[in-house]
Structures are given as C-alpha cells and as structure tokens.
Design a protein around this motif. Structure first.
Motif, short mmCIF file in Angstrom:
data_model
loop_
_atom_site.label_atom_id
_atom_site.label_comp_id
_atom_site.label_asym_id
_atom_site.label_seq_id
_atom_site.Cartn_x
_atom_site.Cartn_y
_atom_site.Cartn_z
N UNK A 1 15.92 8.92 -13.04
CA UNK A 1 14.79 9.41 -12.26
C UNK A 1 13.55 8.61 -12.62
N UNK A 2 12.74 8.31 -11.62
CA UNK A 2 11.49 7.59 -11.85
C UNK A 2 10.34 8.32 -11.17
N UNK A 3 9.21 8.31 -11.83
CA UNK A 3 7.98 8.73 -11.17
C UNK A 3 7.58 7.58 -10.25
N UNK A 4 6.93 7.90 -9.15
CA UNK A 4 6.55 6.83 -8.23
C UNK A 4 5.26 7.19 -7.54
N UNK A 5 4.66 6.16 -6.99
CA UNK A 5 3.45 6.34 -6.21
C UNK A 5 3.52 5.44 -5.00
N UNK A 6 3.31 6.00 -3.83
CA UNK A 6 3.23 5.22 -2.60
C UNK A 6 1.78 4.76 -2.46
N UNK A 7 1.60 3.44 -2.35
CA UNK A 7 0.26 2.87 -2.23
C UNK A 7 0.15 2.20 -0.86
N UNK A 8 -0.69 2.78 -0.03
CA UNK A 8 -0.86 2.27 1.34
C UNK A 8 -1.99 1.25 1.40
N UNK A 9 -2.03 0.44 2.47
CA UNK A 9 -3.01 -0.65 2.54
C UNK A 9 -4.47 -0.22 2.47
N UNK A 10 -4.79 1.05 2.72
CA UNK A 10 -6.18 1.47 2.61
C UNK A 10 -6.58 1.82 1.17
N UNK A 11 -5.62 1.74 0.25
CA UNK A 11 -5.89 2.03 -1.16
C UNK A 11 -6.44 0.76 -1.82
N UNK A 12 -7.50 0.88 -2.64
CA UNK A 12 -8.07 -0.32 -3.27
C UNK A 12 -7.09 -1.07 -4.17
N UNK A 13 -6.05 -0.40 -4.66
CA UNK A 13 -5.08 -1.07 -5.54
C UNK A 13 -4.01 -1.82 -4.76
N UNK A 14 -3.96 -1.59 -3.44
CA UNK A 14 -2.85 -2.13 -2.65
C UNK A 14 -2.74 -3.65 -2.75
N UNK A 15 -3.85 -4.36 -2.61
CA UNK A 15 -3.79 -5.83 -2.56
C UNK A 15 -3.16 -6.41 -3.81
N UNK A 16 -3.54 -5.88 -4.98
CA UNK A 16 -2.97 -6.39 -6.23
C UNK A 16 -1.48 -6.10 -6.31
N UNK A 17 -1.10 -4.88 -5.98
CA UNK A 17 0.32 -4.51 -6.07
C UNK A 17 1.15 -5.29 -5.04
N UNK A 18 0.63 -5.40 -3.83
CA UNK A 18 1.37 -6.14 -2.81
C UNK A 18 1.53 -7.61 -3.22
N UNK A 19 0.50 -8.19 -3.81
CA UNK A 19 0.59 -9.61 -4.17
C UNK A 19 1.64 -9.84 -5.26
N UNK A 20 1.85 -8.86 -6.14
CA UNK A 20 2.92 -8.98 -7.15
C UNK A 20 4.27 -9.09 -6.44
N UNK A 21 4.49 -8.21 -5.47
CA UNK A 21 5.76 -8.22 -4.74
C UNK A 21 5.88 -9.49 -3.89
N UNK A 22 4.79 -9.87 -3.22
CA UNK A 22 4.81 -11.03 -2.32
C UNK A 22 5.10 -12.31 -3.10
N UNK A 23 4.52 -12.42 -4.30
CA UNK A 23 4.75 -13.61 -5.12
C UNK A 23 6.19 -13.66 -5.64
N UNK A 24 6.79 -12.48 -5.80
CA UNK A 24 8.15 -12.39 -6.34
C UNK A 24 9.19 -12.68 -5.26
N UNK A 25 8.91 -12.27 -4.05
CA UNK A 25 9.91 -12.34 -2.98
C UNK A 25 9.49 -13.34 -1.91
#
Length: 142
Positions: free
Chosen positions: A93-117
C-alpha cells in the motif's frame, strides 16, 4: 490490439520477471497500480512508468497523449485510503497525492516524469491537455 490486451501483456511480463518488462521500457521502472472503479466497484490494474523521486515515484496520467484523463486518476481521487501498487516482486500500500496542472508543485513533479520518460514529448504533441501526475509515497519498509 485494444488497450486492455496490450496492458495485459505488460502486466504478464511484469509479473513473470519481477517487474522488469524490457523492450520499449528497458531500464525504466514500471509499477502496476491497483485501483477500484468509482462507479463499477471493479478492481483494475494499470501499468505505469514510474519516475523515481527520492523515496517516492511519480506516475503520469498521459494515456499516450489521449485527449481525456485516464479513468484511474478519478478513481484514485474518489478512493479512500492508500492505493496498492506492485513494484518489482513486492505488492504494498502507498499513500499518494494527485497533483493537477493548476497546483504550483505540478511543473516540478511533471518535469521529473518527463525527463525520465522520453515518450512524454511525443504525448505532449498529441493534445493540449496537461497531464495530471501522481506522487506515490513508498513506505520506508519497502
């Protein structure tokens, strides 16, 4: 080939090889996300590319650049409590958080995934939709 049968092949390969799928995903971490349909009540399993972020993983609701968010995001948002993932040979089981594009943290989190994939850039070309991301917090014992 439909999305379900394609996913089933990935899931079978993942489970047969302790999470190593190879081919297009060579060298990348995948998780199998278990989620329950908010209307159907049925359990689904979705394979997702998981970019490491410290003790967490970032997965992205890109759906290959489809115009709409995949159902699993809404399923997670309506769920109560942790999600279940398969990572390598382990299920937990994992705790999770859905971060949508209107969230100020979204750009950083998305860029981690985008750089990886690497395929992320192709997905972006197919749609104007910005893809929600989900941060999966892996428990210290895992």
């Amino acid at each position: 080939m439909g999305m379900a049968s394609f996913n089933d092949q990935i899931i079978d390969a993942f489970r047969a090889n302790d999470g190593v799928v190879g081919q297009h995903w060579e060298g990348k971490t995948l998780v199998l996300l278990h989620h329950v349909g908010r209307r159907s009540g049925k359990e689904y399993v979705t394979p997702l590319v998981a970019a490491p972020d410290g003790a967490a993983y970032i997965v992205c609701a890109s759906l290959g650049g489809a115009p709409d968010d995949p159902q699993w995001v809404a399923n997670l948002e309506s769920a109560d409590g942790p999600a279940t993932i398969e990572l390598g040979p382990a299920t937990f089981a994992v705790e999770y958080e859905v971060v949508r594009p209107d969230d100020p943290r979204w750009a950083d989190l998305y860029s981690i995934w985008r750089d990886y994939w690497p395929d992320a850039r192709e997905y972006e070309k197919k749609t104007d939709r910005k893809f929600p991301v989900v941060r999966l917090q892996v428990p210290p014992s895992a």
